[in-house]
Design an enzyme around this catalytic site. Sequence first.
Site, PDB file in Angstrom:
ATOM      1  N   ASP A   1       0.860  -1.178   0.000  1.00  0.00           N
ATOM      2  CA  ASP A   1       0.000   0.000   0.000  1.00  0.00           C
ATOM      3  C   ASP A   1       0.903   1.237   0.000  1.00  0.00           C
ATOM      4  O   ASP A   1       2.135   1.138   0.010  1.00  0.00           O
ATOM      5  CB  ASP A   1      -0.983  -0.037   1.185  1.00  0.00           C
TER       6      ASP A   1
HETATM    7  C1  BGC Z   1      -5.259   2.988   0.347  1.00  0.00           C
HETATM    8  C2  BGC Z   1      -5.512   1.900  -0.646  1.00  0.00           C
HETATM    9  C3  BGC Z   1      -5.482   2.440  -2.055  1.00  0.00           C
HETATM   10  C4  BGC Z   1      -4.183   3.169  -2.287  1.00  0.00           C
HETATM   11  C5  BGC Z   1      -4.050   3.726  -3.690  1.00  0.00           C
HETATM   12  C6  BGC Z   1      -4.060   3.855  -0.018  1.00  0.00           C
HETATM   13  O1  BGC Z   1      -3.976   4.975   0.781  1.00  0.00           O
HETATM   14  O2  BGC Z   1      -5.056   2.437   1.628  1.00  0.00           O
HETATM   15  O3  BGC Z   1      -6.741   1.283  -0.376  1.00  0.00           O
HETATM   16  O4  BGC Z   1      -5.662   1.413  -2.980  1.00  0.00           O
HETATM   17  O5  BGC Z   1      -4.092   4.243  -1.363  1.00  0.00           O
HETATM   18  O6  BGC Z   1      -4.874   4.800  -3.880  1.00  0.00           O
END
Ligand code: BGC
Length: 762
Positions: free
Chosen positions: A305
């Site tokens: 993430d």
């Molecule tokens: C979130 C994810 C997301 C990623 C990309 C992160 O902050 O936890 O769920 O897919 O950002 O946008």
Amino acid sequence: MKRTLFRALAGVFPALAAGSLAAQTPGAPAATRARVDSLLSRMTLEEKVGQMTQVTVGVVAARDSPPYDSILLDPEKLRDAVVTHHAGSILNVLGGALSVQGWHDAIRRIQDVATKETRLGIPVLYGIDFVHGADYARGGTIFPQNLGMAATFDTALARREGEITGDEAYASGLAWNFAPVLDVGRQPLWPRFYETFGEDPYLAAEMGRHEVMGMQRSGHVAATLKHYLGYGNPRSGHDRTPAYMTVREVRESYLPPFAAAVRAGARTVMVNSADIDGEPLHASRYWLTDVLRGELGFQGVIVTDWADITNLHTRHHVAPTLRDAVRMSVQAGIDVSMTPNDYQFYDDLLQLVREGTIPESRIDESVRRILTLKAELGLLDAPYPDPEAAARFGTAESAAVARQAARESITLLRNDGGVLPLRRDARILVTGPAASSLTALNGGWTYTWQGADAAQLPDAPRTLLQAMLKRGRDVRYVGGSTFTDPIDIVAAANAAREVDVAVVAVGEDAYAETPGNIDDLDLPEAQLRLVQAIQATGKPVVLVLVEGRPRIVSRVADGARGIVMAYWPGMQGGEAIADVLFGDWNPGGKLPFTYPRHANALMTYDHRYTEEINAAGTDRPGPGGWDPQWEFGTGLSYTTFAYAGLELGAAEIGPDGRLPVRVTVTNTGTRAGQETVLLFTRQRYASLSPPVRRLRGFQKVSLQPGESRTVAFTLSADDLRYVGRDGKPVLEPGEFDVMVGGLTGTFRVTGASAAPAAGGGR
Ligand code: BGC
């Protein structure tokens, strides 16, 4: 070997039981393997490490790029990313949603550089968060957030949502979708609660695997199971904060949706930003490699993430340096780093391989997976957006499916004296902040990350108020309060005196992730005061709850004649709620979580018996014991259903036996309606104190007035296993109850069978 491990997991979660592991693991065909191997053999170390690097689009955008509609790419920055650093993947939006044309232009430009200006011409894989429909593409179909989808208990709808979202991603030129969220939401303070399918692992697994199958149906789009693992129960309730859970509990309550969706063929998995009992998931070889790959047989791509390798150093403090963080996460098993703002991962990983700390063979493993993914999505042959696919974007038919999903999600929690549906001739006051808000209907991840910028949302969909006004009824409106502050509560109460019924729409405006953190689950004071002021007039009040998590309403619930839970129902939500209030749709949604009555009594339905005992020493519901506002599975209808004839096919089953269960449901009211039949089991005595009940099956039926249907389930011994002290599934002999619609049947399991080792406990 894998098959044995798989069987063990099937014991933890029954949906795994059908079919073989071999049928599920997406082993690439020989031609793809040969193609990938040939590419890999020609790649430099730099090109390989680049494939593992994912940057956000802001890194390659021009400084003066418009934040919405289209992205102005900076050719030099783009070349720096894709040619110099060989970045294999880009993600995200700048400020918010793009038009389909905007997406096509951006993707075309990126692929031009990737395919024409790099040595091997490998296309870039673009990742996006279409988490409740095509929420980052203007005019895309927007569904209820997952929590509402779960309330439908309709796996066919989850599949349709997946198909439509996958088609609209493909139509936008996007091949990698960071959805579905398969975290199990067992901490209602958590600001991502609405992104989950609720608190039950079985329901989340069923909805999730159907969504994955739908989303990947075309073969052109990869789904992402996120966020692996145990993200849904932060002790503080704040986002990205630790869970303190045993391995046993993680396996019992959080692993099953991921196991089911891996089995359904999900191509990618994203890792949980937080930690379990001090171990950040991004550094956990046990969870990422031993369990996800070893036990679940996952062969696809694991992506981190946002900045979460960096966070091992800066936030978690388990890596003394940034380079250590890279080493730890690559050794744990990640394939792609969502870096996302710089090339530190790329630089450090190169260095770690050059100095011999990480063998190049380890890099090859990840790159092989990434290239296989690109090949299987068809990107190597067709890297550009397919203009023909645009015809399947944002169609009226898809909007109708989203509206149906919103209707089926809506959950009637109270209807005293049949206050709903509203009488045709009723004079109606509409008040409360959620009545006139389109952002609150949609929630986070809608056109913008936070979803709270109303100016970005399209004009056409209607708020609840607009949907009610156009139905030709006597509808009046006074704002009453915002989500946080009073506006004209006295005026709203005065207006209530002039009508027959007041619809008070309260709840939460949109938020996403950490900005949605709260410390108090109560509905904000201004809204409670508005509801109380209306109730003080003595006029019947219908509360409509529009919210991403269960804000506590115990102060006003008893004074409301009708209560409708709408979750965050999406773009069609205003119409759908109006359909329910006016009786154009008979509600059939059921709560996919336990709605708490007291701020500090946050229990799930599958708690232990000891948690039911209250201060008076009884197990009757009451403060200090089991005392939720509404139980998991609550949901009324404008008709009534009766259950009869619960039949168990045997009084006893052996460790490998199967138990047929039948029950007859009758619509005993005067309207057609939908009923979800929920089947729970309970083991009376076990070595570890057993949960009071566990959902083990559900089926949704539509019945005309007077119509009966016999619903059949088959329980296998696997459904009855639980995760034992050593982290392995175990089936213990003894008496079990089956509970359906207020009826209970009892049977016995004979013999004992511990399932084969599931990769060992810890
Ligand atoms: C979130 C994810 C997301 C990623 C990309 C992160 O902050 O936890 O769920 O897919 O950002 O946008």
